[in-house]
Write a protein that holds these residues in place. Structure first.
Motif, PDB file in Angstrom:
ATOM      1  N   VAL A 246     -48.000 -65.498  -6.822  1.00 25.94           N
ATOM      2  CA  VAL A 246     -46.945 -66.042  -5.949  1.00 25.94           C
ATOM      3  C   VAL A 246     -46.451 -64.976  -4.974  1.00 25.94           C
ATOM      4  O   VAL A 246     -46.287 -65.228  -3.776  1.00 25.94           O
ATOM      5  N   VAL A 247     -46.223 -63.781  -5.480  1.00 29.81           N
ATOM      6  CA  VAL A 247     -45.712 -62.697  -4.620  1.00 29.81           C
ATOM      7  C   VAL A 247     -46.765 -62.279  -3.594  1.00 29.81           C
ATOM      8  O   VAL A 247     -46.459 -62.131  -2.398  1.00 29.81           O
ATOM      9  N   LEU A 248     -48.002 -62.080  -4.038  1.00 29.95           N
ATOM     10  CA  LEU A 248     -49.067 -61.685  -3.110  1.00 29.95           C
ATOM     11  C   LEU A 248     -49.252 -62.732  -2.014  1.00 29.95           C
ATOM     12  O   LEU A 248     -49.384 -62.396  -0.828  1.00 29.95           O
ATOM     13  N   CYS A 249     -49.273 -63.992  -2.408  1.00 31.10           N
ATOM     14  CA  CYS A 249     -49.484 -65.083  -1.454  1.00 31.10           C
ATOM     15  C   CYS A 249     -48.350 -65.150  -0.437  1.00 31.10           C
ATOM     16  O   CYS A 249     -48.584 -65.303   0.766  1.00 31.10           O
ATOM     17  N   HIS A 250     -47.117 -65.008  -0.914  1.00 28.34           N
ATOM     18  CA  HIS A 250     -45.968 -65.062   0.005  1.00 28.34           C
ATOM     19  C   HIS A 250     -46.019 -63.930   1.025  1.00 28.34           C
ATOM     20  O   HIS A 250     -45.841 -64.165   2.228  1.00 28.34           O
ATOM     21  N   ALA A 272     -61.111 -60.957  -6.459  1.00 26.09           N
ATOM     22  CA  ALA A 272     -61.964 -61.788  -7.308  1.00 26.09           C
ATOM     23  C   ALA A 272     -61.154 -62.655  -8.265  1.00 26.09           C
ATOM     24  O   ALA A 272     -61.708 -63.541  -8.923  1.00 26.09           O
ATOM     25  N   ASN A 273     -59.839 -62.417  -8.334  1.00 26.72           N
ATOM     26  CA  ASN A 273     -58.995 -63.174  -9.259  1.00 26.72           C
ATOM     27  C   ASN A 273     -58.934 -64.643  -8.861  1.00 26.72           C
ATOM     28  O   ASN A 273     -58.617 -64.979  -7.722  1.00 26.72           O
ATOM     29  N   SER A 274     -59.226 -65.511  -9.797  1.00 27.09           N
ATOM     30  CA  SER A 274     -59.348 -66.945  -9.493  1.00 27.09           C
ATOM     31  C   SER A 274     -58.032 -67.559  -9.032  1.00 27.09           C
ATOM     32  O   SER A 274     -58.013 -68.393  -8.116  1.00 27.09           O
ATOM     33  N   ARG A 275     -56.916 -67.160  -9.651  1.00 23.47           N
ATOM     34  CA  ARG A 275     -55.630 -67.755  -9.266  1.00 23.47           C
ATOM     35  C   ARG A 275     -55.168 -67.272  -7.901  1.00 23.47           C
ATOM     36  O   ARG A 275     -54.647 -68.051  -7.098  1.00 23.47           O
ATOM     37  N   VAL A 276     -55.360 -66.003  -7.611  1.00 22.32           N
ATOM     38  CA  VAL A 276     -54.976 -65.470  -6.293  1.00 22.32           C
ATOM     39  C   VAL A 276     -55.777 -66.166  -5.201  1.00 22.32           C
ATOM     40  O   VAL A 276     -55.220 -66.616  -4.192  1.00 22.32           O
ATOM     41  N   ARG A 277     -57.076 -66.285  -5.393  1.00 24.98           N
ATOM     42  CA  ARG A 277     -57.932 -66.938  -4.393  1.00 24.98           C
ATOM     43  C   ARG A 277     -57.507 -68.401  -4.186  1.00 24.98           C
ATOM     44  O   ARG A 277     -57.405 -68.876  -3.052  1.00 24.98           O
TER      45      ARG A 277
END
Length: 339
Positions: A246-250, A272-277
């Motif tokens: 959430v923080v990275l995406c924002h 490569a993290n599935s949720r971040v992508r």
């Protein structure tokens, strides 16, 4: 131009042959994960020794896999830093000697620039300008990129990088090293809303990061709820990973908004993290942003990305002198601007 590229900044010995900065003719990576797993992290002395054992056969395999003779190599590119000094010296010394022996130029490049250039290894090229989130074991930074070697640093971590936080949380949970892969796998079976871990924005309108507090929150939860069962372990992993994503995406999408830029990228091992992508892709689609990330094989440390940025540094004439040395800390490229 065919470039032999070498990477040895941490615990992967890698070599690749890259043509004109984008076409990968070969990419070989010798991992040391099995060596360091029992210690819960990378042991620098062991890493250096393993690089010495692997460097010659890995380079030879890369040349053979490319289907070329070494006489066809036009230049050598190698990681100069940042990284573990002992590990860096193995690849750096070998690269300089190899280039000197062939009478061809050698260029030392910044490992972070390599990750930034990994986005151009493939069939879906990214347009300039774009905002890049660089997330790896040792680095978490946001850049506004206007050219192959032109960056503006918008924000960076004040303490733990994302990858470090993953490794430390994994160690707390008794899951071992490397933590990113293990937590990502467990998180897919857990409930990301099960535990209300903090979302460490610091400031929603600023671009620096801090993940030490989130790591500490996981530690406090484990102190209050020791020896979690399998279901709880999955929920902890999922809840921790959700806070990170959430923080990275924002930060990434807000930076694109501020820069009025429609192209965004996530690079580095954590890309490569599935949720971040998945989260960045979902938000990008809603906001009409063009989202790019490297192929999974180019997210972690590899030499192809070193060849990609090496091509541009060679065109700028940034070749090594015989007495040039490595550097361990995150020394920014000379033309990086600050916000």
């Amino acid at each position: 131009m065919k470039i032999l590229a070498i990477e040895s900044s941490c615990d992967e010995t890698a070599a690749a042959v890259v043509e004109d900065g984008t076409r990968v003719l070969s990419s070989i990576v010798a991992s040391q994960v099995d060596v360091h797993h029992v210690y819960g992290g990378v042991v620098p002395e062991l890493a250096s020794r393993k690089h010495i054992e692997a460097i010659v056969p890995v380079v030879q395999e890369a040349i053979e896999a490319a289907g070329i003779d070494r006489s066809e190599i036009d230049a050598v590119a190698v990681t100069q830093g940042p990284g573990l000094v002992g590990a860096l010296l193995v690849g750096f010394s070998y690269a300089k000697a190899y280039a000197w022996g062939l009478g061809i130029p050698c260029v030392g490049v910044n490992h972070l620039e390599g990750h930034m250039s990994s986005i151009f290894l493939g069939d879906n090229p990214l347009e300039f300008p774009y905002v890049a989130l660089l997330v790896s074991g040792g680095h978490t930074s946001l850049y506004y990129v206007t050219g192959p070697t032109d960056y503006e640093l918008m924000g960076q971590t004040r303490d733990d990088a994302v990858g470090e936080a993953y490794d430390k949380v994994s160690k707390m949970l008794g899951l071992g090293y490397p933590g990113g892969v293990v937590i990502d796998r467990l998180a897919q079976k857990g409930d990301p809303k099960a535990i209300a871990f903090p979302r460490p924005y610091l400031d929603k309108k600023a671009f620096d990061f801090s993940f030490s507090g989130l790591k500490s929150a996981v530690g406090r939860h484990l102190k209050d709820h020791p020896e979690p069962d399998e279901t709880r372990l999955h929920d902890i992993a999922a809840s921790f990973q959700e806070s990170v994503a959430v923080v990275l995406c924002h930060k990434l999408t807000y930076a694109a908004q501020v820069k009025k830029c429609r192209h965004i990228a996530v690079v580095g091992g954590v890309a490569a993290n599935s949720r971040v992508r998945a989260m960045v892709a979902e938000v990008a689609k809603k906001r009409n942003l063009s989202f790019h990330t490297p192929e999974l094989k180019y997210c972690g440390d590899n030499a192809a990305m070193i060849g990609a940025i090496g091509y541009h540094r060679l065109r700028e004439g940034k070749t090594l002198k015989v007495n040039d040395d490595t550097y361990s800390r995150a020394k920014l490229p000379s033309n990086t601007k600050h916000k």
